[in-house]
Design a protein around this motif. Structure first.
Motif, PDB file in Angstrom:
ATOM      1  N   ILE A 157      -5.216  -2.839   1.965  1.00 53.47           N
ATOM      2  CA  ILE A 157      -4.791  -1.680   2.771  1.00 53.47           C
ATOM      3  C   ILE A 157      -5.044  -1.922   4.268  1.00 53.47           C
TER       4      ILE A 157
ATOM      5  N   ASP B 268      -4.164   4.526   1.872  1.00 54.11           N
ATOM      6  CA  ASP B 268      -3.783   4.435   0.466  1.00 54.11           C
ATOM      7  C   ASP B 268      -4.957   5.054  -0.285  1.00 54.11           C
TER       8      ASP B 268
ATOM      9  N   PRO C  99       0.834  -1.206   0.000  1.00 52.71           N
ATOM     10  CA  PRO C  99       0.000   0.000   0.000  1.00 52.71           C
ATOM     11  C   PRO C  99       0.870   1.258   0.000  1.00 52.71           C
ATOM     12  N   ASN C 100       0.354   2.302  -0.613  1.00 52.22           N
ATOM     13  CA  ASN C 100       1.046   3.584  -0.684  1.00 52.22           C
ATOM     14  C   ASN C 100       0.350   4.545   0.284  1.00 52.22           C
ATOM     15  N   TYR C 101       0.704   4.421   1.567  1.00 55.02           N
ATOM     16  CA  TYR C 101       0.036   5.215   2.586  1.00 55.02           C
ATOM     17  C   TYR C 101       0.517   6.657   2.572  1.00 55.02           C
TER      18      TYR C 101
END
Length: 169
Positions: free
Chosen positions: A161, A74, A33-35
């Motif tokens: 996520i 995300d 995930p791209n938090y």
């Protein structure tokens, strides 16, 4: 009308690009995930704006509660998952009904709650609603069923996520 159509197509095109990007994360075993610090309501509102014509066509009111806090999410994955959920809400909510989206935050989590009066789920269907290809009997009977992909992908994205997605009929 032309300006409205162009704006709608631009938003829809952006959602398609976001969907392809988010779903590709699910198919790549090394994806993470791209938090980032974002307001989850913003991700949801993008989908509400795009799908609003579906609600208007069925005379369904959609109410999105206030939420001003930022949260580590995300954004892209939440936006796409909420698109699937909101699309289902537009399709399966009671004609002339109300869809409410509310937010509840504790110190370490945020719950996003979708509530509506919708098609009836037969006994045992709720446990299968997030399975790929599943179509509820009422959805099929009323000819509103899709391909059984949206809720399946929404569940996978929310799990990706580190969240949970469940239905309470």
């Amino acid at each position: 009308q032309a300006a409205d159509l162009i704006a709608h197509l631009a938003k829809y095109n952006l959602n398609i690009k976001t969907e392809i990007s988010a779903v590709s994360k699910l198919n790549n075993p090394g994806s993470r995930p791209n938090y980032g610090s974002n307001n989850p309501r913003d991700a949801i509102m993008t989908s509400v704006y795009t799908l609003y014509p579906m609600f208007r066509k069925r005379s369904v009111t959609i109410n999105v509660g206030e939420f001003r806090d930022k949260f580590e999410i995300d954004y892209e994955a939440l936006q796409v998952a909420s698109f699937y959920l909101i699309e289902n809400a537009a399709k399966y909510s009671e004609k002339g009904g109300i869809v409410n989206i509310t937010f509840e935050r504790t110190q370490h989590e945020v719950q996003i709650i979708f509530s509506m009066k919708s098609l009836f789920l037969e006994e045992g269907e709720a446990e299968h609603i997030f399975e790929e290809g599943f179509q509820g009997s009422q959805a099929v009977e009323t000819q509103r069923s899709g391909k059984g992909i949206g809720l399946y992908r929404a569940k996978r994205l929310i799990n990706f996520i580190e969240g949970d997605l469940k239905v309470e009929p």
